[in-house]
Design an enzyme around this catalytic site. Sequence first.
Site, mmCIF file in Angstrom:
data_model
loop_
_atom_site.group_PDB
_atom_site.id
_atom_site.type_symbol
_atom_site.label_atom_id
_atom_site.label_comp_id
_atom_site.label_asym_id
_atom_site.label_seq_id
_atom_site.Cartn_x
_atom_site.Cartn_y
_atom_site.Cartn_z
ATOM 1 N N GLY A 28 45.600 50.578 37.208
ATOM 2 C CA GLY A 28 44.208 50.127 37.118
ATOM 3 C C GLY A 28 43.545 50.183 38.495
ATOM 4 N N THR A 122 38.759 36.198 35.967
ATOM 5 C CA THR A 122 37.404 36.749 36.046
ATOM 6 C C THR A 122 36.298 35.686 36.073
ATOM 7 O OG1 THR A 122 35.827 38.072 34.770
ATOM 8 C CG2 THR A 122 37.504 36.971 33.508
ATOM 9 N N ASP A 123 35.160 36.077 36.615
ATOM 10 C CA ASP A 123 33.964 35.219 36.562
ATOM 11 C C ASP A 123 33.474 35.062 35.115
ATOM 12 O OD1 ASP A 123 33.370 38.007 36.658
ATOM 13 O OD2 ASP A 123 31.285 37.584 37.148
ATOM 14 N N TYR A 146 36.227 38.798 25.681
ATOM 15 C CA TYR A 146 36.984 39.148 26.900
ATOM 16 C C TYR A 146 37.178 37.892 27.761
ATOM 17 C CZ TYR A 146 37.636 40.719 31.747
ATOM 18 O OH TYR A 146 38.078 40.859 33.033
ATOM 19 N N TRP A 171 32.952 41.434 39.108
ATOM 20 C CA TRP A 171 32.278 42.736 39.213
ATOM 21 C C TRP A 171 33.072 43.725 40.077
ATOM 22 C CZ3 TRP A 171 26.227 42.173 39.630
ATOM 23 C CH2 TRP A 171 25.779 41.195 38.737
HETATM 24 N N1 LIG Z 1 36.847 45.300 36.264
HETATM 25 C C1 LIG Z 1 36.104 44.245 36.551
HETATM 26 O O1 LIG Z 1 34.878 44.327 36.698
HETATM 27 C C2 LIG Z 1 36.742 42.900 36.706
HETATM 28 C C3 LIG Z 1 35.938 41.797 37.031
HETATM 29 C C4 LIG Z 1 36.546 40.559 37.194
HETATM 30 C C5 LIG Z 1 37.921 40.414 37.040
HETATM 31 N N2 LIG Z 1 38.663 41.501 36.700
HETATM 32 C C6 LIG Z 1 40.104 41.311 36.518
HETATM 33 O O2 LIG Z 1 40.746 41.985 37.590
HETATM 34 C C7 LIG Z 1 42.020 42.479 37.157
HETATM 35 C C8 LIG Z 1 42.134 43.945 37.500
HETATM 36 O O3 LIG Z 1 41.085 44.638 36.830
HETATM 37 P P1 LIG Z 1 40.887 46.196 36.963
HETATM 38 O O4 LIG Z 1 39.418 46.462 37.007
HETATM 39 O O5 LIG Z 1 41.783 46.732 38.025
HETATM 40 O O6 LIG Z 1 41.404 46.662 35.535
HETATM 41 P P2 LIG Z 1 41.542 48.152 34.981
HETATM 42 O O7 LIG Z 1 41.100 49.138 35.982
HETATM 43 O O8 LIG Z 1 40.931 48.151 33.624
HETATM 44 O O9 LIG Z 1 43.116 48.282 34.836
HETATM 45 C C9 LIG Z 1 43.845 47.501 33.967
HETATM 46 C C10 LIG Z 1 45.258 48.039 33.954
HETATM 47 O O10 LIG Z 1 45.990 47.231 33.029
HETATM 48 C C11 LIG Z 1 46.828 48.095 32.320
HETATM 49 N N3 LIG Z 1 47.197 47.522 31.037
HETATM 50 C C12 LIG Z 1 46.442 47.321 29.941
HETATM 51 N N4 LIG Z 1 47.183 46.812 28.957
HETATM 52 C C13 LIG Z 1 48.452 46.693 29.449
HETATM 53 C C14 LIG Z 1 49.674 46.259 28.916
HETATM 54 N N5 LIG Z 1 49.773 45.823 27.640
HETATM 55 N N6 LIG Z 1 50.766 46.270 29.695
HETATM 56 C C15 LIG Z 1 50.690 46.714 30.971
HETATM 57 N N7 LIG Z 1 49.569 47.156 31.529
HETATM 58 C C16 LIG Z 1 48.455 47.146 30.779
HETATM 59 C C17 LIG Z 1 46.019 49.370 32.126
HETATM 60 O O11 LIG Z 1 46.926 50.387 31.792
HETATM 61 P P3 LIG Z 1 46.524 51.926 31.509
HETATM 62 O O12 LIG Z 1 46.546 52.535 32.878
HETATM 63 O O13 LIG Z 1 47.554 52.443 30.610
HETATM 64 O O14 LIG Z 1 45.156 51.883 30.892
HETATM 65 C C18 LIG Z 1 45.364 49.502 33.475
HETATM 66 O O15 LIG Z 1 46.152 50.240 34.358
HETATM 67 C C19 LIG Z 1 42.093 42.170 35.663
HETATM 68 O O16 LIG Z 1 42.809 40.981 35.486
HETATM 69 C C20 LIG Z 1 40.656 41.940 35.262
HETATM 70 O O17 LIG Z 1 40.542 41.083 34.149
HETATM 71 C C21 LIG Z 1 38.114 42.739 36.553
#
Ligand SMILES: NC(=O)c1ccc[n+]([C@@H]2O[C@H](COP(=O)([O-])OP(=O)(O)OC[C@H]3O[C@@H](n4cnc5c(N)ncnc54)[C@H](OP(=O)(O)O)[C@@H]3O)[C@@H](O)[C@H]2O)c1
Length: 307
Positions: A28, A122-123, A146, A171
């Site tokens: 991710g 997350t926020d 979510y 974000w």
């Molecule tokens: N994105 C945002 O804007 C945001 C904002 C606030 C907080 N967050 C939090 O920050 C953290 C990191 O977010 P990110 O943006 O880096 O997320 P991301 O880019 O969507 O990546 C999520 C990763 O989790 C993996 N995943 C999904 N289901 C899984 C499972 N069952 N077992 C193992 N791996 C799994 C995905 O695998 P694949 O590679 O196979 O898809 C992907 O590599 C998360 O906890 C998210 O909730 C994100």
Amino acid sequence: MESINNYLGVSTSRLSSKKTIVVLGANGQLGRCLQDRTFLLASSNYTIVFTNSAEVDITDEQQVKRIFEKYQPAYCINAAAYTAVDKAEEEKEKAFAVNESGAKNMATYCKKFHTICIHISTDFVFKGNTCIPLTEDEVPAPVNSYGASKYAGEKAIQQIYPKHIILRTSWLFSEYRSNFLKTMNLLAREKKVTKVVSDQIGTPTYAGDLAELIFKIIETEKFPFGIYHFSNEGVASWYDFAYEVFKFYKTEKNLQPIPSEAYPTPAKRPHFTVFNKRKIKQQLQFSIAHWRENIPHVLEILSKAKT
Ligand SMILES: NC(=O)c1ccc[n+]([C@@H]2O[C@H](COP(=O)([O-])OP(=O)(O)OC[C@H]3O[C@@H](n4cnc5c(N)ncnc54)[C@H](OP(=O)(O)O)[C@@H]3O)[C@@H](O)[C@H]2O)c1
């Protein structure tokens, strides 16, 4: 450092005296940014093992158990999550399977193996109906599936195992995967007229800065357990965020602010989720970049990659 590719392989370069950090969800945005920054741990007593979703599916308890048995890690960083905010409205079960049950599996094995758990939240756990920066004492009240699944994950970890550090962030953007900045990058380059909501307020956060923070926490001996808020500095609407991207390409005249009502989405969004970051700042003496500072850097990377 070990890579995802040799997690399942027989050959490992791990020195027995080194402690292991296991990363879940290594492909991710955050996972990739952690991979890029392993040099920050080069002189430390840690070796790091990255696992992607094909190697360790966190919803599968046996797979989680196996990785803990194999490495008996000192730390587990859970960068895995279901992050498709709108899709989560129709895939609620899937979102809860990853964000609640997956977190539960991780916390269960962290407890069994005395592993410190670093989990990302997350926020979007907040309702976002105030205009005061949110402290960790604010009671979550998610407005979409979510957010509810992420809050359920936080609660599961808190109930199972006290040795956790839950970092709520907001974000996230980076050069990796799909994210708001990358979408705006394409629209700005194609000189598309683009309408973006200007009444949802938060703080964009570079996933690279979150990755650095995580390694700082690990390097800080006896970092206090608990929940922490972390984002980049500053405040923005999605329109402000998009404006920085369009400005980079000198196409900002193509950008128009709109109210949320004009852009209905399957998932409701909180209106205000700026964090109060006093707690994390009290623990780590470090300067946090303003969200604007990171944008040209990421756009340069994207333009070189021609994505
Ligand atoms: N994105 C945002 O804007 C945001 C904002 C606030 C907080 N967050 C939090 O920050 C953290 C990191 O977010 P990110 O943006 O880096 O997320 P991301 O880019 O969507 O990546 C999520 C990763 O989790 C993996 N995943 C999904 N289901 C899984 C499972 N069952 N077992 C193992 N791996 C799994 C995905 O695998 P694949 O590679 O196979 O898809 C992907 O590599 C998360 O906890 C998210 O909730 C994100």
